[in-house]
Write a protein that holds these residues in place. Sequence first.
Motif, short mmCIF file in Angstrom:
data_model
loop_
_atom_site.label_atom_id
_atom_site.label_comp_id
_atom_site.label_asym_id
_atom_site.label_seq_id
_atom_site.Cartn_x
_atom_site.Cartn_y
_atom_site.Cartn_z
N LEU A 1 0.81 -1.22 0.00
CA LEU A 1 0.00 0.00 0.00
C LEU A 1 0.84 1.27 0.00
O LEU A 1 0.44 2.29 -0.57
N ALA A 2 2.01 1.22 0.65
CA ALA A 2 2.78 2.47 0.83
C ALA A 2 4.27 2.19 0.93
O ALA A 2 4.90 2.44 1.95
N SER A 3 4.85 1.71 -0.15
CA SER A 3 6.27 1.33 -0.13
C SER A 3 7.21 2.53 -0.08
O SER A 3 8.40 2.37 0.18
N ARG A 4 6.68 3.73 -0.32
CA ARG A 4 7.55 4.90 -0.31
C ARG A 4 7.55 5.62 1.03
O ARG A 4 8.12 6.72 1.14
N VAL A 5 6.96 5.01 2.02
CA VAL A 5 6.96 5.58 3.37
C VAL A 5 8.03 4.86 4.21
O VAL A 5 7.99 3.63 4.34
N ALA A 6 8.96 5.60 4.76
CA ALA A 6 10.09 5.01 5.49
C ALA A 6 9.64 4.14 6.65
O ALA A 6 10.20 3.06 6.89
N ALA A 7 8.63 4.59 7.39
CA ALA A 7 8.15 3.82 8.55
C ALA A 7 7.61 2.46 8.12
O ALA A 7 7.73 1.48 8.86
N VAL A 8 7.02 2.41 6.95
CA VAL A 8 6.49 1.14 6.43
C VAL A 8 7.64 0.21 6.07
O VAL A 8 7.62 -0.99 6.38
N ARG A 9 8.68 0.75 5.42
CA ARG A 9 9.83 -0.07 5.07
C ARG A 9 10.52 -0.59 6.33
O ARG A 9 10.98 -1.74 6.39
N GLU A 10 10.59 0.26 7.35
CA GLU A 10 11.22 -0.16 8.61
C GLU A 10 10.42 -1.26 9.28
O GLU A 10 10.98 -2.26 9.75
N ALA A 11 9.09 -1.10 9.33
CA ALA A 11 8.24 -2.13 9.93
C ALA A 11 8.36 -3.45 9.18
O ALA A 11 8.42 -4.53 9.78
N ALA A 12 8.41 -3.35 7.85
CA ALA A 12 8.57 -4.56 7.04
C ALA A 12 9.92 -5.22 7.32
O ALA A 12 10.03 -6.45 7.36
N GLY A 13 10.92 -4.39 7.55
CA GLY A 13 12.24 -4.92 7.89
C GLY A 13 12.24 -5.68 9.20
O GLY A 13 12.77 -6.79 9.29
N PHE A 14 11.62 -5.10 10.21
CA PHE A 14 11.60 -5.77 11.51
C PHE A 14 10.75 -7.04 11.48
O PHE A 14 11.07 -8.02 12.15
N ALA A 15 9.67 -7.03 10.70
CA ALA A 15 8.85 -8.23 10.58
C ALA A 15 9.63 -9.35 9.88
O ALA A 15 9.56 -10.52 10.28
N ALA A 16 10.37 -8.99 8.84
CA ALA A 16 11.20 -9.98 8.15
C ALA A 16 12.31 -10.47 9.07
O ALA A 16 12.62 -11.67 9.11
N TYR A 17 12.89 -9.57 9.82
CA TYR A 17 13.96 -9.93 10.77
C TYR A 17 13.44 -10.90 11.82
O TYR A 17 14.12 -11.87 12.18
N ALA A 18 12.21 -10.66 12.31
CA ALA A 18 11.63 -11.52 13.34
C ALA A 18 11.35 -12.93 12.83
O ALA A 18 11.29 -13.88 13.61
N THR A 19 11.19 -13.07 11.52
CA THR A 19 10.96 -14.39 10.92
C THR A 19 12.23 -14.94 10.27
O THR A 19 12.17 -15.88 9.47
N GLN A 20 13.37 -14.32 10.59
CA GLN A 20 14.69 -14.77 10.14
C GLN A 20 14.88 -14.70 8.62
O GLN A 20 15.67 -15.43 8.04
N LYS A 21 14.14 -13.80 8.00
CA LYS A 21 14.34 -13.53 6.57
C LYS A 21 15.35 -12.38 6.48
O LYS A 21 15.00 -11.23 6.17
N TYR A 22 16.59 -12.69 6.77
CA TYR A 22 17.59 -11.65 6.99
C TYR A 22 17.93 -10.85 5.73
O TYR A 22 18.15 -9.64 5.80
N SER A 23 17.99 -11.50 4.59
CA SER A 23 18.29 -10.79 3.36
C SER A 23 17.20 -9.78 3.03
O SER A 23 17.48 -8.62 2.68
N GLU A 24 15.97 -10.20 3.18
CA GLU A 24 14.83 -9.31 2.94
C GLU A 24 14.81 -8.17 3.96
O GLU A 24 14.55 -7.02 3.60
N ALA A 25 15.08 -8.51 5.21
CA ALA A 25 15.09 -7.48 6.25
C ALA A 25 16.15 -6.43 5.96
O ALA A 25 15.89 -5.22 6.08
N LEU A 26 17.32 -6.87 5.58
CA LEU A 26 18.41 -5.94 5.28
C LEU A 26 18.04 -5.00 4.13
O LEU A 26 18.32 -3.80 4.19
N ALA A 27 17.39 -5.54 3.12
CA ALA A 27 16.98 -4.71 1.98
C ALA A 27 15.99 -3.64 2.43
O ALA A 27 16.08 -2.48 2.00
N GLU A 28 15.06 -4.01 3.30
CA GLU A 28 14.07 -3.04 3.79
C GLU A 28 14.73 -1.98 4.67
O GLU A 28 14.40 -0.79 4.60
#
Length: 251
Positions: free
Chosen positions: A59-86
């Motif tokens: 819905l809002a990939s150009r919002v920094a807070a959304v990218r950060e939240a997506a990063g932490f969610a990926a990090y919590a599920t051990q999707k480290y490459s995806e988290a790092l990109a976010e």
Amino acid sequence: MPIPDDVTGDEIDQDVRQELMSLPKGLADDVARNLVMVANLIDEDPEKAYEYSRIALRLASRVAAVREAAGFAAYATQKYSEALAEFRAARRMTGGVELWPVMADCERGMGRPERALAMAGESEVQKLDKAGQVEMRLVAAGARRDMGQLDAAIVTLQSPELASTAVHPWTARLRYAYADALLAAGREGDAREWFAKALEADKDGATDASDRLAELDGVEFVDAIDESEPVDDNDSESVDEDEDEDDEHKD
């Protein structure tokens, strides 16, 4: 994905709400509600939190807070490459350094501890607040351990923050990491002392220092009643006999 009616989106941090104001009102509300679900679920159900984060991201990939939240969610599920990109995307948008330690930890998660160590030596670390610098120290020590450098990990954790008697939100985790490194190096007595210090500072139960202390002290926790154990037929017979004898006495 369904969102409970009582989640309005107003629960999010004011700074995040401010970022969302660049979106149309209805869209901003939808994104906010999904971000609230991420925050509510990330500890107890990280996989579901991750799903909500992906919706917010669509819905809002150009919002920094959304990218950060997506990063932490990926990090919590051990999707480290995806988290790092976010996290990298969020950092490009904001220019901040707050995510530097967790970005370095993603490198560890991807099996690249040497990159995490390199990040620990970059100038960005000096721009972090005290909590961020402690977090970076924890990541660097973890990277040392990943590389089998136990003594170096112990030295990395030795710092004024570790020696301080003041208690901060990060104190328990720092002391715990130090105790764990000491134990891994075979220094059991010192490790016990620092697990005790970690427990003393751990008001919110952020670590399992109490369990580690119990293990070192040889304490075993056994359930008083194990309902899974089968009943001994002999025991049942003896109980029946006792009941019969009681009936005879009554007669």
